[in-house]
Design an enzyme around this catalytic site. Structure first.
Site, PDB file in Angstrom:
ATOM      1  N   VAL A 164       0.832  -1.203   0.000  1.00  0.00           N
ATOM      2  CA  VAL A 164       0.000   0.000   0.000  1.00  0.00           C
ATOM      3  C   VAL A 164       0.871   1.259   0.000  1.00  0.00           C
ATOM      4  CG1 VAL A 164      -1.801   1.237   1.254  1.00  0.00           C
ATOM      5  CG2 VAL A 164      -1.790  -1.268   1.236  1.00  0.00           C
ATOM      6  N   HIS A 165       0.464   2.242  -0.789  1.00  0.00           N
ATOM      7  CA  HIS A 165       1.184   3.517  -0.889  1.00  0.00           C
ATOM      8  C   HIS A 165       0.847   4.351   0.344  1.00  0.00           C
ATOM      9  CE1 HIS A 165       3.148   6.809  -3.188  1.00  0.00           C
ATOM     10  NE2 HIS A 165       2.309   7.580  -2.512  1.00  0.00           N
TER      11      HIS A 165
END
Length: 612
Positions: free
Chosen positions: A400-401
Site C-alpha cells: 500500500v502507498h
C-alpha cells in the site's frame, strides 16, 4: 433441500460487521497529534505535536488525508461530514454492532480539530504542511522533517468551499452527538453557524489562498458547499432561514440545475439533492415544495444513473460491474455512490415512495441492491477475487502507498528514518508493508478491472479518509440486512475482547471477559459525566449477561479499582467481592442484569471469583 440450498446461495458471504470494525481502525491509523490511551493501532505514535506553533495557534490533532503527512482541510471536513451522516442515518444499525462509540470518536477527532482551527469568527486554518515538500520525502509521521507551516482563510483571503464544508461537517456532527452529549452538540452548532455566515459573506475559492492546495485538492467551485452547509444547518436547527436559503439560491447556485453522476469531496450536488429530498418526502416542505421537487428530480437523476436506468445517461461501469468515474482513486466515488443509494432508499421507503426513472418506477430495494453490489465488489466479488479493503479477507493489497504502513514502526525501529532513507530503504523494497493498515480503502482497479499491487502505483494503492468515510454507515446497513455466513473475528490489533460502547462522553471502555471459557459477558459503558470543582465523574453501567446454555447461580464478582459508589450488587464479607441481589438467585441462559457505579478516573476492573 433444494430450497435450503437456494437460500444459502442467496445469502451474503461477506462479514460487513468485520469490515466496519476494520474501517474504523483506519481512522485511528490516520490520526495526527497526541494519541489517546485507547488507541488500538499500536504501530502509530504521537506526531505533529507542534502544528500551528509557528503561527501562534494550536493546530494539534486532525487527520492525515491519505498516505502522506499533510492535513488538508477540505477532504478532512468532507470525511467528517460523511462519518456524521452515517452515524445519523444508520444510528440503529451502528449501535446494534456496538460501534457507535468508535464512530463518534472518529467524528470527534475531526471536530475537535476544527474547533481549534476556527480561531476567530471569520478565520479558519485550512491546512498544515506543504504537499510539495512532503511528497519529496518518504517519512513516518512520527519522524517528519518537512514543513509544518499552517495556512488560513479570512476576510481578505476567503474560501467559501472550505468554510462551507467545515460548517456542514460541524452541523452534521452536532446532530450525531445530540443524543449522547448535548453540550458538545451545541458547541459544534455554534461554530457551524459562524462558519456558514463567514463562507456566505466572504466568497472565494480556498485554493487561491491556501498554499499548494490547488495541486492536490483543487476546488471546482463553492456554490455546492454553500447549499450543502445550509441544508445540514436546516436539519440541525429546523430554522426556516436555511431552508429558504437553499430554495432562493437553487437556480443561481446550481442546486436544481446540475444533474450529476458523481459525489465526492469536491462535488456535493448529489448529496445536497438527496438530503433536501428528505424534507419533501417527510412532508415538511410547506411553501417550498415546488423548488424541493426540482431538487428531488436531480436526486432521481443521480440514483437512476447508478441503476443504469437513466435513459442512457448512466454512470460508467467496468466489465466487472464497478462504478467507474476517473482513474485516480476511483473507489472513493464507489463508496459515496453506495452510501447515497442506501440513504435515498431509506428516505423513499419511509415515505412509501418509489424512485422515478426515465425507464419506469423503481422500488427502493433496487438502490440497496446496487449499494450491495458495489460493496461486495470492494470486498472481493470481482474479477481479481481480491478485497480492496486492506486487512479484510484472505487476499488484499500488501504494498500500500502509505508512508507509515510501509516503514517499520517507531516502536520496533527506534532510529529516525530520514527523508531520503525512507525512499531508498523502504519505498522501493519488494516485501509487503511491515504494518497492516487495517480498513483502508485503496484507490482500486482501473476501467478494465485491472489492479497492480505496487507501492509506486499511488493511483490504485493509496487509501484516503474521504474514500473510507462513507463505508462506515453502509457496512452497518448491509450487516443489519444480510448478516454474515462467516465468523466475525477481530484482527490481532483489536482489544482482547470486542468493544461494547454506548457512552455519552466517548470515554471508550472495552468489554471485560474472563478467560477460560467464562459463561458470563460484561458489557461496560459510560452513560453520563459531569464536572465538580475541576474533577470529572462518570456514571458507569455494566450489563452482566449469561452467554452459556445453562442457568448460573451463586455468581460472585471481584471488582478492583473501585473508588466510588456502587448500586445493584450486594457486597460480601470478602474484600472487593460482590454477589447478585437476593431477588435474582438465578441468571437464566441469555438473560441479563445491570449494576452501576460512579467514580472519577478509569473504570473498575471486573472479574469472576466463582459461580455454579
Amino acid at each position: 433441500m433444494l430450497l435450503i440450498a437456494m437460500v444459502h446461495l442467496g445469502a451474503s458471504v461477506f462479514n460487513y460487521g468485520d469490515a466496519l470494525d476494520k474501517s474504523l481502525m483506519f481512522f485511528e491509523a490516520q490520526r495526527s497529534g497526541k494519541l489517546p490511551v485507547q488507541q488500538r493501532v499500536k504501530w502509530r505514535g504521537d506526531s505533529g505535536l507542534n502544528d500551528g506553533l509557528q503561527q501562534g495557534v494550536n493546530l494539534v490533532g486532525g487527520y492525515y488525508d491519505a498516505g502522506d503527512n499533510v492535513k488538508f482541510g477540505l477532504p478532512m471536513a468532507y470525511t467528517v461530514t460523511m462519518l456524521a451522516w452515517g452515524a445519523i442515518e444508520f444510528r440503529k444499525e451502528i449501535t446494534e454492532l456496538d460501534q457507535m462509540g468508535h464512530t463518534l470518536w472518529a467524528i470527534r477527532w475531526g471536530t475537535d480539530y476544527f474547533i481549534k482551527a476556527h480561531t476567530q469568527f471569520n478565520v479558519l486554518w485550512g491546512q498544515v504542511g506543504d504537499g510539495a515538500s512532503d511528497h519529496y520525502c518518504w517519512e513516518r509521521a512520527e519522524d517528519m522533517t518537512t514543513s509544518r507551516t499552517a495556512y488560513k482563510i479570512d476576510e481578505e483571503h476567503p474560501g467559501s468551499d472550505l468554510a462551507g464544508e467545515t460548517a456542514a461537517a460541524l452541523a452534521a456532527a452536532s446532530i450525531a452527538f445530540k443524543p449522547y452529549n448535548s453540550s458538545y452538540s451545541s458547541l459544534l452548532l455554534i461554530h457551524a453557524k459562524q462558519l456558514f455566515t463567514f463562507a456566505d459573506k466572504f466568497r472565494g475559492l480556498y485554493d487561491e489562498y491556501v498554499f499548494g492546495a490547488e495541486k492536490f485538492y483543487s476546488s471546482s467551485g463553492y456554490s455546492d458547499e454553500l447549499l450543502w452547509a445550509a441544508a445540514w444547518l436546516f436539519h440541525a436547527t429546523d430554522d426556516e432561514y436555511y431552508l429558504s436559503y437553499v430554495v432562493d439560491n437553487a437556480v443561481y447556485m446550481g442546486g436544481t440545475g446540475w444533474a450529476v453522476k458523481e459525489f465526492s469531496w469536491d462535488n456535493k450536488y448529489a448529496g445536497v439533492q438527496i438530503l433536501l429530498s428528505k424534507v419533501l418526502l417527510e412532508g415538511k416542505a410547506g411553501p417550498y415544495a415546488s423548488t424541493l421537487k426540482q431538487y428531488q428530480a436531480k436526486a432521481d437523476y443521480y440514483a437512476c444513473a447508478c441503476l443504469q436506468k437513466n435513459d442512457g445517461y448512466n454512470v460508467r461501469k467496468t466489465p466487472g460491474g464497478l462504478v467507474y468515474v476517473r482513474e485516480w482513486n476511483n473507489l472513493q466515488y464507489v463508496s459515496s455512490a453506495a452510501f447515497l443509494s442506501a440513504v435515498y432508499s431509506n428516505y423513499l421507503s419511509a415515505a412509501r415512495a418509489q424512485l422515478n426513472c426515465p425507464e419506469g418506477q423503481i422500488e427502493p430495494q433496487e438502490l440497496i441492491n446496487f449499494a450491495k453490489s458495489q460493496v461486495d465488489y470492494i470486498l472481493g466479488k470481482n474479477p481479481k477475487e481480491m478485497s480492496y479493503l486492506i486487512g479484510y479477507g484472505s487476499k488484499y493489497p500488501l504494498h500500500v502507498h502509505h508512508r507509515g504502513a510501509s516503514i517499520a514502526s517507531i516502536f520496533s525501529l527506534h532510529s529516525e528514518v530520514g527523508c531520503v532513507q525512507g525512499f531508498e530503504t523502504w519505498y522501493s523494497r519488494p516485501e509487503p508493508n511491515p504494518n497492516v493498515l487495517f480498513g483502508g480503502l485503496v484507490g482500486g482497479p482501473d476501467k478494465n478491472d485491472g489492479f497492480s499491487d505496487e507501492r509506486s502505483n499511488y493511483e490504485q494503492t493509496e487509501p484516503t479518509t474521504s474514500g473510507s468515510a462513507p463505508l462506515i454507515g453502509i457496512f452497518a446497513k448491509l450487516q443489519s440486512l444480510y448478516g454474515n455466513t462467516g465468523s466475525y473475528q477481530y484482527h490481532k490489533e483489536s482489544p482482547v475482547s470486542k468493544p461494547k460502547i454506548t457512552s455519552t462522553n466517548l470515554h471508550q471502555t472495552p468489554t471485560h471477559k474472563t478467560l477460560g471459557g467464562s459463561p458470563v459477558e460484561f458489557l461496560h459503558s459510560i452513560t453520563s459525566s459531569w464536572t465538580i470543582s475541576k474533577s470529572t465523574y462518570y456514571r458507569h453501567k455494566v450489563v452482566i449477561k449469561n452467554t452459556s446454555q445453562k442457568p448460573i447461580t451463586d455468581l460472585k464478582l471481584v471488582i478492583d479499582n473501585l473508588s466510588g459508589t456502587l448500586w445493584g450488587l450486594i457486597p460480601t464479607k470478602e474484600k472487593n467481592t460482590y454477589e447478585l441481589p437476593q431477588w435474582l438467585k438465578v441468571l437464566e441462559p441469555g438473560t441479563e442484569c445491570t449494576f452501576v457505579y460512579v467514580q472519577g478516573g478509569p473504570q473498575a476492573k471486573i472479574s469472576i471469583q466463582s459461580f455454579h
